[in-house]
Design a protein around this motif. Structure first.
Motif, PDB file in Angstrom:
ATOM      1  N   TRP A 129       0.780  -1.327  -0.192  1.00  0.00           N
ATOM      2  CA  TRP A 129       0.208   0.005  -0.008  1.00  0.00           C
ATOM      3  C   TRP A 129       1.072   1.399   0.210  1.00  0.00           C
ATOM      4  O   TRP A 129       1.637   1.511   0.858  1.00  0.00           O
ATOM      5  CB  TRP A 129      -1.035  -0.149   1.176  1.00  0.00           C
ATOM      6  N   ARG A 130       0.699   1.942  -1.000  1.00  0.00           N
ATOM      7  CA  ARG A 130       1.711   3.262  -0.938  1.00  0.00           C
ATOM      8  C   ARG A 130       0.771   4.251  -0.884  1.00  0.00           C
ATOM      9  O   ARG A 130      -0.071   4.591  -1.736  1.00  0.00           O
ATOM     10  CB  ARG A 130       2.282   3.240  -2.553  1.00  0.00           C
ATOM     11  N   PHE A 131       1.311   5.184  -0.090  1.00  0.00           N
ATOM     12  CA  PHE A 131       0.832   6.549   0.509  1.00  0.00           C
ATOM     13  C   PHE A 131       1.609   7.565  -0.590  1.00  0.00           C
ATOM     14  O   PHE A 131       2.857   7.518  -0.263  1.00  0.00           O
ATOM     15  CB  PHE A 131       0.548   6.794   1.533  1.00  0.00           C
ATOM     16  N   VAL A 132       1.144   8.356  -1.529  1.00  0.00           N
ATOM     17  CA  VAL A 132       2.025   9.087  -2.357  1.00  0.00           C
ATOM     18  C   VAL A 132       1.645  10.410  -2.092  1.00  0.00           C
ATOM     19  O   VAL A 132       0.551  11.233  -2.033  1.00  0.00           O
ATOM     20  CB  VAL A 132       1.948   8.489  -3.614  1.00  0.00           C
ATOM     21  N   THR A 133       2.704  11.326  -2.583  1.00  0.00           N
ATOM     22  CA  THR A 133       2.641  12.755  -2.721  1.00  0.00           C
ATOM     23  C   THR A 133       3.416  12.985  -3.945  1.00  0.00           C
ATOM     24  O   THR A 133       4.136  12.152  -4.519  1.00  0.00           O
ATOM     25  CB  THR A 133       3.210  13.427  -1.379  1.00  0.00           C
ATOM     26  N   GLY A 134       3.441  14.339  -4.356  1.00  0.00           N
ATOM     27  CA  GLY A 134       3.995  14.751  -5.617  1.00  0.00           C
ATOM     28  C   GLY A 134       3.600  16.292  -5.983  1.00  0.00           C
ATOM     29  O   GLY A 134       3.217  17.151  -5.062  1.00  0.00           O
ATOM     30  N   LYS A 135       3.733  16.579  -7.167  1.00  0.00           N
ATOM     31  CA  LYS A 135       3.381  18.059  -7.489  1.00  0.00           C
ATOM     32  C   LYS A 135       1.770  18.153  -7.473  1.00  0.00           C
ATOM     33  O   LYS A 135       1.296  17.203  -7.930  1.00  0.00           O
ATOM     34  CB  LYS A 135       3.880  18.297  -9.082  1.00  0.00           C
ATOM     35  N   LYS A 136       1.465  19.137  -7.134  1.00  0.00           N
ATOM     36  CA  LYS A 136      -0.107  19.302  -6.850  1.00  0.00           C
ATOM     37  C   LYS A 136      -0.705  19.300  -8.135  1.00  0.00           C
ATOM     38  O   LYS A 136      -1.836  18.429  -8.366  1.00  0.00           O
ATOM     39  CB  LYS A 136      -0.467  20.862  -6.299  1.00  0.00           C
ATOM     40  N   GLU A 137      -0.017  19.608  -9.080  1.00  0.00           N
ATOM     41  CA  GLU A 137      -0.719  19.609 -10.379  1.00  0.00           C
ATOM     42  C   GLU A 137      -1.000  18.368 -11.127  1.00  0.00           C
ATOM     43  O   GLU A 137      -1.618  17.951 -11.773  1.00  0.00           O
ATOM     44  CB  GLU A 137      -0.104  20.929 -11.599  1.00  0.00           C
ATOM     45  N   ASP A 138       0.259  17.222 -10.697  1.00  0.00           N
ATOM     46  CA  ASP A 138       0.203  16.136 -11.237  1.00  0.00           C
ATOM     47  C   ASP A 138      -0.928  15.164 -10.418  1.00  0.00           C
ATOM     48  O   ASP A 138      -1.615  14.488 -11.260  1.00  0.00           O
ATOM     49  CB  ASP A 138       1.440  15.683 -10.899  1.00  0.00           C
ATOM     50  N   ILE A 139      -0.853  15.480  -9.210  1.00  0.00           N
ATOM     51  CA  ILE A 139      -2.155  14.723  -8.437  1.00  0.00           C
ATOM     52  C   ILE A 139      -3.168  15.179  -8.945  1.00  0.00           C
ATOM     53  O   ILE A 139      -4.292  14.272  -8.956  1.00  0.00           O
ATOM     54  CB  ILE A 139      -1.696  14.775  -7.036  1.00  0.00           C
ATOM     55  N   PHE A 140      -3.553  16.605  -8.967  1.00  0.00           N
ATOM     56  CA  PHE A 140      -4.709  16.914  -9.325  1.00  0.00           C
ATOM     57  C   PHE A 140      -5.327  16.560 -10.612  1.00  0.00           C
ATOM     58  O   PHE A 140      -6.404  16.274 -11.141  1.00  0.00           O
ATOM     59  CB  PHE A 140      -5.105  18.503  -9.044  1.00  0.00           C
ATOM     60  N   GLY A 141      -4.251  16.657 -11.492  1.00  0.00           N
ATOM     61  CA  GLY A 141      -4.343  16.267 -12.930  1.00  0.00           C
ATOM     62  C   GLY A 141      -5.097  14.917 -12.917  1.00  0.00           C
ATOM     63  O   GLY A 141      -5.871  14.579 -13.782  1.00  0.00           O
ATOM     64  N   ILE A 142      -4.374  13.899 -12.458  1.00  0.00           N
ATOM     65  CA  ILE A 142      -4.360  12.653 -12.711  1.00  0.00           C
ATOM     66  C   ILE A 142      -5.919  12.240 -12.105  1.00  0.00           C
ATOM     67  O   ILE A 142      -6.479  11.048 -12.367  1.00  0.00           O
ATOM     68  CB  ILE A 142      -3.173  11.587 -12.217  1.00  0.00           C
ATOM     69  N   SER A 143      -6.002  12.951 -11.220  1.00  0.00           N
ATOM     70  CA  SER A 143      -7.558  12.604 -10.493  1.00  0.00           C
ATOM     71  C   SER A 143      -8.804  12.359 -11.477  1.00  0.00           C
ATOM     72  O   SER A 143      -9.457  11.586 -11.514  1.00  0.00           O
ATOM     73  CB  SER A 143      -7.942  13.708  -9.219  1.00  0.00           C
TER      74      SER A 143
END
Lengths: 201, 126
Positions: A129-143
């Motif tokens: 189980w991976r809990f991930v963070t990253g660039k905001k635009e990348d995470i909002f984008g992939i959502s």
């Protein structure tokens, strides 16, 4: 025909016939489609997990995975969805073909150490189980590719508005099913679909 | 005989209506606490503490008002990644109902708290 034999046959059929279930319908290919036959897939991604390791499509090679969007300080739906993700995790704990990916949408506060502390408190396996963070635009984008809504909203408790979907992705990164992770009965219906996907691959 | 019938039908009525102790406290719990601590106060592993087995609730209910009113501070060492939010607008009566509901979740727990005590605890906290 002897009435007794006829009655026995009747009882026999009534027991056997319902057990001859039809095999379930194949799981559909979901997502934003231009044509009905399209099979949308999740684009490449690059995030960092609770141990600071890179997480990308290669991480889930030959695996199916369940994914959601959350943040550690979320006081509303995330604790419920995390609880339901944990229920699915425990159901497939011994099956290495199933992985879990939770994206933090609070990229400003949910640092790697905080994600690690969160994962530790759930007593889960960091490889599964991976809990991930990253660039905001990348995470909002992939959502959007995961058909999930993620919005920053200062009027919402915690500061983010987001859907509580749990999404099932196959080993070729196609979305095959999803459920509302805030409704345990909806999650009950997702679990057999996960098994069905495993059986079909 | 009439008294026995009355008790019997009262019990039956109570079962039918689903009489739970402290319904106002239960409603407040569902609204403010259940998302994290669970429908029945069971918590979630070590992330959200169980309130059914909480030593604070069992032994020191006087500490509850401050926790509920002010929440918990953000832990800069990340030992606890989850911050309990503050609920500053809870009245004395609501707080009393909530504490009594939390006490009723404890196994073999019989005692309850009175409004006067809760008022003192809340005053000391502000």
């Amino acid at each position: 025909m002897n009435i007794k034999i006829f009655a026995l046959l009747l009882i026999g059929f009534s027991v056997i016939l319902p057990s001859c279930k039809q095999s379930p319908q194949p799981l559909p290919y979901l997502g934003i489609k231009e044509n009905p036959d399209d099979k949308p897939s999740i684009p490449d991604f690059n995030f960092i997990d609770q141990l600071g390791r890179p997480v990308n499509a290669e991480t889930f090679k030959n695996k199916i995975y369940l994914t959601d969007f959350f943040f550690t300080s979320c006081p509303t739906i995330c604790p419920i969805v995390t609880g339901q993700m944990l229920r699915i995790y425990e159901h497939f704990a011994k099956d290495d073909r199933v992985a879990f990916l939770s994206h933090s949408i609070d990229t400003r506060h949910d640092s790697v150490p905080r994600l690690k502390a969160y994962a530790d408190k759930l007593h889960i396996n960091d490889d599964k189980w991976r809990f991930v963070t990253g660039k905001k635009e990348d995470i909002f984008g992939i959502s959007k590719n995961y058909m999930s809504i993620v919005l920053e909203d200062p009027d919402t408790p915690g500061g983010f508005n987001h859907s509580g979907y749990i999404i099932l992705v196959d080993k070729d990164r196609h979305i095959r099913a999803f459920c509302n992770g805030t409704i345990p009965e909806d999650v009950d219906k997702l679990i057999p679909k996960i098994q069905q996907l495993l059986d079909s691959e | 005989m009439i008294k026995q019938y009355l008790i019997f039908f009262s019990l039956l009525f109570c079962m039918y209506m689903g009489c739970a102790p402290y319904p106002q406290g239960k409603a407040l719990y569902k609204e403010k606490c259940a998302n994290c601590h669970g429908d029945k106060g069971q918590g979630l592993v070590s992330l959200y503490p169980s309130l059914k087995t909480s030593k604070i609730i069992r032994s020191s209910p006087g500490l509850i008002p401050c926790l509920v009113l002010h929440g918990t501070p953000q832990d800069s060492n990340y030992l606890n990644p989850v911050k309990m939010p503050a609920n500053p607008n809870i009245s004395e009566a609501d707080m009393t109902n909530l504490i009594n509901y939390l006490l009723s979740l404890q196994d073999n727990q019989r005692h309850s708290v009175a409004l006067d005590s809760v008022r003192l605890w809340m005053d000391a906290c502000n």
